[in-house]
Structures are given as C-alpha cells and as structure tokens.
Scaffold this motif. Sequence first.
Motif, PDB file in Angstrom:
ATOM      1  N   GLY A   1       0.819  -1.213   0.000  1.00 21.95           N
ATOM      2  CA  GLY A   1       0.000   0.000   0.000  1.00 21.95           C
ATOM      3  C   GLY A   1       0.850   1.259   0.000  1.00 21.95           C
ATOM      4  N   LEU A   2       1.923   1.235   0.787  1.00 23.45           N
ATOM      5  CA  LEU A   2       2.813   2.391   0.824  1.00 23.45           C
ATOM      6  C   LEU A   2       3.468   2.636  -0.526  1.00 23.45           C
ATOM      7  N   SER A   3       3.818   1.553  -1.222  1.00 25.42           N
ATOM      8  CA  SER A   3       4.462   1.719  -2.527  1.00 25.42           C
ATOM      9  C   SER A   3       3.507   2.358  -3.526  1.00 25.42           C
ATOM     10  N   VAL A   4       2.213   1.967  -3.462  1.00 24.60           N
ATOM     11  CA  VAL A   4       1.225   2.568  -4.361  1.00 24.60           C
ATOM     12  C   VAL A   4       1.044   4.043  -4.038  1.00 24.60           C
ATOM     13  N   ILE A   5       0.932   4.340  -2.733  1.00 24.57           N
ATOM     14  CA  ILE A   5       0.780   5.736  -2.308  1.00 24.57           C
ATOM     15  C   ILE A   5       2.014   6.544  -2.703  1.00 24.57           C
ATOM     16  N   GLY A   6       3.203   5.956  -2.495  1.00 25.07           N
ATOM     17  CA  GLY A   6       4.438   6.664  -2.840  1.00 25.07           C
ATOM     18  C   GLY A   6       4.542   6.931  -4.324  1.00 25.07           C
ATOM     19  N   PHE A   7       4.066   5.965  -5.141  1.00 26.42           N
ATOM     20  CA  PHE A   7       4.119   6.153  -6.594  1.00 26.42           C
ATOM     21  C   PHE A   7       3.218   7.309  -7.022  1.00 26.42           C
ATOM     22  N   GLY A   8       2.042   7.386  -6.413  1.00 25.84           N
ATOM     23  CA  GLY A   8       1.131   8.478  -6.752  1.00 25.84           C
ATOM     24  C   GLY A   8       1.622   9.816  -6.226  1.00 25.84           C
ATOM     25  N   THR A   9       2.184   9.780  -5.011  1.00 24.19           N
ATOM     26  CA  THR A   9       2.654  11.022  -4.407  1.00 24.19           C
ATOM     27  C   THR A   9       3.856  11.588  -5.153  1.00 24.19           C
ATOM     28  N   SER A  10       4.651  10.721  -5.771  1.00 25.69           N
ATOM     29  CA  SER A  10       5.856  11.185  -6.466  1.00 25.69           C
ATOM     30  C   SER A  10       5.515  12.157  -7.589  1.00 25.69           C
ATOM     31  N   PHE A  11       4.341  11.979  -8.214  1.00 27.56           N
ATOM     32  CA  PHE A  11       3.941  12.903  -9.277  1.00 27.56           C
ATOM     33  C   PHE A  11       3.523  14.248  -8.705  1.00 27.56           C
ATOM     34  N   ALA A  12       2.893  14.206  -7.529  1.00 21.97           N
ATOM     35  CA  ALA A  12       2.444  15.460  -6.910  1.00 21.97           C
ATOM     36  C   ALA A  12       3.599  16.224  -6.283  1.00 21.97           C
ATOM     37  N   LEU A  13       4.667  15.521  -5.963  1.00 19.07           N
ATOM     38  CA  LEU A  13       5.800  16.164  -5.276  1.00 19.07           C
ATOM     39  C   LEU A  13       7.053  16.161  -6.141  1.00 19.07           C
ATOM     40  N   GLN A  14       6.890  16.393  -7.421  1.00 21.22           N
ATOM     41  CA  GLN A  14       8.048  16.373  -8.311  1.00 21.22           C
ATOM     42  C   GLN A  14       9.054  17.452  -7.951  1.00 21.22           C
ATOM     43  N   GLY A  15       8.557  18.645  -7.519  1.00 20.08           N
ATOM     44  CA  GLY A  15       9.458  19.735  -7.144  1.00 20.08           C
ATOM     45  C   GLY A  15      10.342  19.373  -5.963  1.00 20.08           C
ATOM     46  N   PRO A  16       9.740  19.038  -4.794  1.00 22.52           N
ATOM     47  CA  PRO A  16      10.551  18.647  -3.636  1.00 22.52           C
ATOM     48  C   PRO A  16      11.438  17.436  -3.887  1.00 22.52           C
ATOM     49  N   LEU A  17      10.905  16.437  -4.614  1.00 22.85           N
ATOM     50  CA  LEU A  17      11.702  15.240  -4.875  1.00 22.85           C
ATOM     51  C   LEU A  17      12.898  15.558  -5.767  1.00 22.85           C
ATOM     52  N   SER A  18      12.707  16.473  -6.706  1.00 24.36           N
ATOM     53  CA  SER A  18      13.836  16.861  -7.557  1.00 24.36           C
ATOM     54  C   SER A  18      14.897  17.584  -6.733  1.00 24.36           C
ATOM     55  N   ASN A  19      14.454  18.321  -5.694  1.00 21.75           N
ATOM     56  CA  ASN A  19      15.417  18.955  -4.790  1.00 21.75           C
ATOM     57  C   ASN A  19      16.230  17.909  -4.045  1.00 21.75           C
ATOM     58  N   PHE A  20      15.570  16.846  -3.582  1.00 23.78           N
ATOM     59  CA  PHE A  20      16.270  15.785  -2.853  1.00 23.78           C
ATOM     60  C   PHE A  20      17.260  15.065  -3.763  1.00 23.78           C
ATOM     61  N   ALA A  21      16.831  14.791  -5.003  1.00 21.23           N
ATOM     62  CA  ALA A  21      17.737  14.121  -5.949  1.00 21.23           C
ATOM     63  C   ALA A  21      18.945  15.009  -6.248  1.00 21.23           C
ATOM     64  N   ALA A  22      18.678  16.304  -6.430  1.00 18.40           N
ATOM     65  CA  ALA A  22      19.783  17.236  -6.686  1.00 18.40           C
ATOM     66  C   ALA A  22      20.703  17.330  -5.473  1.00 18.40           C
ATOM     67  N   GLY A  23      20.108  17.309  -4.265  1.00 17.44           N
ATOM     68  CA  GLY A  23      20.921  17.350  -3.050  1.00 17.44           C
ATOM     69  C   GLY A  23      21.838  16.152  -2.937  1.00 17.44           C
ATOM     70  N   ALA A  24      21.328  14.969  -3.294  1.00 17.10           N
ATOM     71  CA  ALA A  24      22.169  13.764  -3.257  1.00 17.10           C
ATOM     72  C   ALA A  24      23.332  13.882  -4.242  1.00 17.10           C
ATOM     73  N   ILE A  25      23.058  14.453  -5.424  1.00 14.18           N
ATOM     74  CA  ILE A  25      24.121  14.647  -6.417  1.00 14.18           C
ATOM     75  C   ILE A  25      25.190  15.591  -5.877  1.00 14.18           C
ATOM     76  N   LEU A  26      24.754  16.697  -5.246  1.00 14.47           N
ATOM     77  CA  LEU A  26      25.709  17.673  -4.716  1.00 14.47           C
ATOM     78  C   LEU A  26      26.532  17.083  -3.584  1.00 14.47           C
ATOM     79  N   ILE A  27      25.887  16.277  -2.750  1.00 16.88           N
ATOM     80  CA  ILE A  27      26.586  15.708  -1.594  1.00 16.88           C
ATOM     81  C   ILE A  27      27.699  14.759  -2.032  1.00 16.88           C
ATOM     82  N   PHE A  28      27.446  13.969  -3.062  1.00 14.01           N
ATOM     83  CA  PHE A  28      28.433  12.961  -3.449  1.00 14.01           C
ATOM     84  C   PHE A  28      29.407  13.441  -4.525  1.00 14.01           C
ATOM     85  N   THR A  29      29.014  14.423  -5.326  1.00 12.46           N
ATOM     86  CA  THR A  29      29.972  14.979  -6.290  1.00 12.46           C
ATOM     87  C   THR A  29      30.825  16.072  -5.643  1.00 12.46           C
TER      88      THR A  29
END
Length: 274
Positions: free
Chosen positions: A88-116
């Motif tokens: 159930g959480l995976s289904v909710i997370g999949f749907g929420t990922s579309f609604a939170l593309q902005g914040p999630l893109s920030n997290f992905a960018a943050g991970a890139i900055l942290i490791f590069t």
Amino acid sequence: MARKIFDLLIEFCVNYSFRVLGGVIVLVCGWILGKFLAGVVYKQLQKHQVDVTVSKFIVTGVKFAVVGFAVLIALGKFGIEIAPFIAGLSVIGFGTSFALQGPLSNFAAGAILIFTKPFKVGDIIEVVGCVGEVEDMSLGRTLLRTVDGTHIVIPNKHIVGEVIHNDSEAKRVDIKVGVSYDSDTAKAVNIIKNILDADSRISQKIKPKIGIFEFADSSVNLYARLWCRQLEYWDVLFDLNKKILEAFNREHIVIPFPQSDIHIKTAPEGVRRV
C-alpha cells in the motif's frame, strides 16, 4: 450493558495489551538504538575527516534505517500485516511522487551535490546570482550567508546544472583607475604595485597583476587584479581605492574627468554670418 462493556475491555486488554506494549517497547528501543548508532557512525566519520555534509547525510540515513526497521517490527506486534502495508505504501508513494516532483527533484539534486562535492560547508561560492559562504547543506536546500550577514536559501534543483564559482581560497578584486595622458604611467603602475605589496590581506598564492588596461578618450586606464579572503573583500577594495587616490595626489598623478575642448574661430572680415 455496563457489564458487557467491562468484559469486552478486559478481554481486549488480555488479548492485545502485551502486543501493544511490545510494539511500544520496540519503537522506543529502535529510536534509542538509532540515535546511538548515528552517534557512533558520526564519531567514526569525524575521526577519518569525512566531509561534514557527507557525514550528516550518512548519519541521517543510518538513523532512519534503524527507526524504519523498528517501525516495521512494531507494526507486526500490533497485528498489522507488513506485506500488504508495504504494498500500500508503494502505491501511495508512486502516486505522491507525481504530486511532489518539485521537492523530490530537490532531494535528488541534493544527493548529487553531496556525493559529487562541487563545494562543502564553509566554502565561498557564487551560483544563480547569489554569493556567500555555505553555512548548511541538506538534501532539499543549501543555505548561504552573504558578506553583509543575509541568509539565502537556495533549492538544490536550481544549483545542479548551473555554473558554480568556488571562491573559497580567495575572491578576486578588480581595480580600475584612469590617469591623464600627460602623467607618468610607469610611475603610476609602480605606486599601485607598492600599495598592493604592503597590504598583508592580499593573497600571495596568486600574484597580483597590474598594467595598462585600455586607452580611453580622456585617460589611460590602469587595471589591477588581485585576490583576498571573501570576508575581507569590501574592506580591501575600499582601502586600496583610498590609498591609491591619496598616493596619486601626493605624487601629482592626475586622474582626469571626461571633458571636451571647444575651439572658437573668428570669421574673417567680409564673411557674412548666418
């Protein structure tokens, strides 16, 4: 009626009290264990001089992993089936990922900055038109403090892919001053060089450059390029400009201002004026 309710409460406590108590104990132990392991990991990372931004990311990941595992165990203690819950959480997370593309893109960018690691906490950077010292960096945003103390929060997605100027070692200072064509330019250049050599705030790792920059309409423009610490930038710039002006006045080096020469010619006799 009251007797039935009382009996139901007794039956519920007998059947489920130990499950609830066990779940609560698992959650508390998981939280304590997560904090303890996070502290141990952080000390080891500090001991091996791992970058503070990477350290915070790893420590947070360890803590959430332990607490998350404890939550899953506690759910089992409460009688909740874990497999359907995760599905159930995976289904909710999949749907929420579309609604939170902005914040999630920030997290992905943050991970890139942290490791590069194009920069780290304490560095002086210039990005997306903002200049300042990196005070904090998380998955979602980067916090800068400018020279005048203003805090700027930049979402990480606006940093990844941009040109980043890292001025941690030194910030460039550009000074341009014009002298008249009648002045001794070699003497003027030497005066500026002596002033720069006498200032201990100017970095000697990168030698200052001084010379004739351009021939303007009213002046020969001299140019000096030097480097200093970011926090001393304005003080250095203002002090050098003041010292150069005083030295030029003392040595009679003229700093001209734009001017136009008007020549009036008298018309010869017999020529009619219009």
